[in-house]
Design an enzyme around this catalytic site. Structure first.
Site, mmCIF file in Angstrom:
data_model
loop_
_atom_site.group_PDB
_atom_site.id
_atom_site.type_symbol
_atom_site.label_atom_id
_atom_site.label_comp_id
_atom_site.label_asym_id
_atom_site.label_seq_id
_atom_site.Cartn_x
_atom_site.Cartn_y
_atom_site.Cartn_z
ATOM 1 N N ARG A 71 0.853 -1.196 0.000
ATOM 2 C CA ARG A 71 0.000 0.000 0.000
ATOM 3 C C ARG A 71 0.888 1.244 0.000
ATOM 4 N NH1 ARG A 71 -1.394 1.639 4.549
ATOM 5 N NH2 ARG A 71 -2.253 -0.287 5.372
ATOM 6 N N TYR A 123 -14.247 17.279 -17.450
ATOM 7 C CA TYR A 123 -14.729 15.902 -17.408
ATOM 8 C C TYR A 123 -15.916 15.824 -16.431
ATOM 9 C CZ TYR A 123 -14.701 10.935 -16.316
ATOM 10 O OH TYR A 123 -15.070 9.635 -16.108
ATOM 11 N N ASP A 195 -5.443 19.009 -15.398
ATOM 12 C CA ASP A 195 -5.789 17.660 -15.846
ATOM 13 C C ASP A 195 -5.261 17.547 -17.279
ATOM 14 O OD1 ASP A 195 -7.000 15.422 -16.929
ATOM 15 O OD2 ASP A 195 -8.891 15.708 -15.841
ATOM 16 N N LYS A 220 -6.763 6.620 -20.325
ATOM 17 C CA LYS A 220 -7.018 7.078 -21.678
ATOM 18 C C LYS A 220 -5.772 6.884 -22.552
ATOM 19 C CE LYS A 220 -10.802 8.055 -19.541
ATOM 20 N NZ LYS A 220 -11.135 9.323 -18.952
HETATM 21 C C1 LIG Z 1 -11.657 9.786 -17.716
HETATM 22 C C2 LIG Z 1 -11.225 11.097 -17.225
HETATM 23 C C3 LIG Z 1 -11.059 11.342 -15.846
HETATM 24 C C4 LIG Z 1 -11.376 10.304 -14.802
HETATM 25 O O1 LIG Z 1 -10.484 9.228 -14.875
HETATM 26 P P1 LIG Z 1 -10.849 7.720 -14.484
HETATM 27 O O2 LIG Z 1 -9.589 6.985 -14.766
HETATM 28 O O3 LIG Z 1 -12.003 7.303 -15.352
HETATM 29 O O4 LIG Z 1 -11.224 7.733 -13.052
HETATM 30 C C5 LIG Z 1 -10.600 12.594 -15.464
HETATM 31 N N1 LIG Z 1 -10.335 13.556 -16.373
HETATM 32 C C6 LIG Z 1 -10.493 13.358 -17.689
HETATM 33 C C7 LIG Z 1 -10.182 14.459 -18.640
HETATM 34 C C8 LIG Z 1 -10.937 12.124 -18.165
HETATM 35 O O5 LIG Z 1 -11.110 11.947 -19.481
#
Ligand SMILES: *Cc1c(COP(=O)(O)O)cnc(C)c1O
Length: 406
Positions: A71, A123, A195, A220
């Site tokens: 962890r 998002y 992000d 992604k």
């Molecule tokens: C998918 C996404 C998230 C969230 O990520 P997860 O891995 O699905 O929890 C956050 N920001 C953006 C821009 C995303 O496309």
């Protein structure tokens, strides 16, 4: 091959600095090698997946290889964290169970009365964790058009802790000026978080533009094959690392070793995948813009895009996401999203295969209709995650489907 890595040191204390060991290598080389070395015991070229929850100690509180319990830290996760830090030009990285777990970790640092200024074109899950989870705990949020620095500045308060940005944004693909907004945040004593999921560090490195922290949904483009979920936060400030690493260990939303291995595997091809994503998306955006049934195309690589020039300065290419609006009703959009054959109707993005979706009823349904409207997200907007298939096949698929739409 040893680009940098010292797997014997306890991560994240003290923080390792991948850049000091990898600054002489370019992005594509770091993508493949940073944080990784051949296994010293057996010579395995690929980073071993350390499926061990605990590690032997030579004496009480004297862990043999620096690791105690998975962890807290795990060697496979360390390799991924160092790799990601190197790509983002950061001195440290932390890997989480998902992108939202990473966002959660950042918000966990706030206390009631603290305030966040966030872009209004985010998002959908980021909006949901802000308003449906942390707002209940007394954290306050303002959503603003981040393409206009003056509106961000106007919302800053003495208790504003974060300016939370997404650029290119989701799903409208607007671009905000990271350097300018980070300056405003700093002046007001707030941290800038970007992000960077849509751009990836191959196209954009927010820390070099003045941001304090960069976060990712690794699910992604970084993973790139739609087969694993994960997230990460990268930064340079050792105090922030200490704080976040404490929380990660205390709260326990870290990434497992199998996922870390899969992300390391995906990252090796990130540059070549992104080159193709960008080339295909540019072709498709140009073709849609010339289509008589298409009313509006949103792609930062088009000269018609409102922040095309800024995107050209801030990013190294324009990415693989394209949004567009068709003439007609929501049914027209739904028909196109449902009937394409190569573009699969699905949420998510960034995989090698092309996806299509209608954000207002799918990824962004958790944002109230009034908020969506304010941000300019119409119900009939279609979002493409352009994959790396042959672009002629993708164009034919879209054209056939648009021609047959009601
Ligand atoms: C998918 C996404 C998230 C969230 O990520 P997860 O891995 O699905 O929890 C956050 N920001 C953006 C821009 C995303 O496309």
């Amino acid at each position: 091959m040893r680009v940098q890595a010292d797997t014997a040191s306890l991560y994240p204390f003290p923080p390792k600095n991948p850049m000091t060991r990898a600054t002489n290598h370019r992005f594509e080389t770091r993508a493949i090698h940073a944080g990784q070395e051949s296994d010293p015991q057996n010579g395995a070229v690929m980073t071993p997946i350390y499926f061990s929850s605990t590690f032997e100690q030579d004496a009480p509180a004297k862990p043999r290889g620096g690791y105690e319990y998975s962890r807290t830290s795990n060697p496979t996760r360390t390799a991924l964290q160092d790799n990601l830090a190197s790509l983002e030009g950061a001195s440290w990285g932390l890997a989480y169970a998902s992108g939202l777990a990473a966002t959660n970790a950042l918000l966990d640092r706030l206390v009631p009365g603290d305030h966040v200024v966030a872009a209004n074109d985010l998002y959908g899950g980021s909006y949901r964790i802000f308003m449906s989870v942390f707002h209940r705990y007394g954290i306050e949020f303002d959503f603003v058009d981040a393409t206009d620095p003056a509106t961000v500045e106007a919302k800053m308060r003495p208790r504003t802790r974060y300016v939370f940005l997404e650029t290119p944004s989701n799903p409208l693909l607007s671009i905000c000026n990271i350097r300018e907004l980070a300056t405003i945040a700093k002046k007001n004593g707030a941290l800038t978080i970007v992000d960077n999921t849509f751009a990836t560090p191959y196209l954009q490195t927010p820390l070099e533009l003045g941001a304090d922290l960069v976060m990712h949904s690794l699910t992604k483009y970084i993973g790139g094959h739609s087969d694993v979920v994960g997230g990460a936060v990268m930064g340079n400030d050792p105090a922030l690392l200490e704080d976040l690493a404490f929380y990660q260990n205390a709260v326990g939303a870290q990434m497992g070793p199998m996922e870390a291995f899969l992300f390391l595997r995906g990252i090796k091809t990130l540059p070549v995948r992104m080159d193709r994503h960008c080339a295909n998306a540019q072709r498709i955006a140009e073709s849609l813009e010339g289509h008589d049934r298409v009313e509006r195309v949103l792609y930062p690589g088009l000269p018609s895009h409102a922040q095309h020039a800024l995107a050209g300065r801030q990013m190294r290419n324009f990415g693989g996401m394209v949004s567009f609006e068709l003439a007609g009703t929501v049914e027209t959009a739904n028909h196109v999203a449902t009937e394409t054959q190569l573009f699969t109707l699905a949420e998510s993005l960034g995989g090698v295969e092309s996806l299509i979706e209608v954000p207002a009823s799918m990824t962004h349904a958790s944002i109230p209709a009034a908020e969506r409207e304010k941000a300019g997200l119409r119900d009939g907007l279609v979002r493409l995650s352009v994959g790396i298939e042959n672009v002629e096949d993708l164009l034919e698929d879209l054209e056939r489907t648009i021609a047959a739409a009601p």
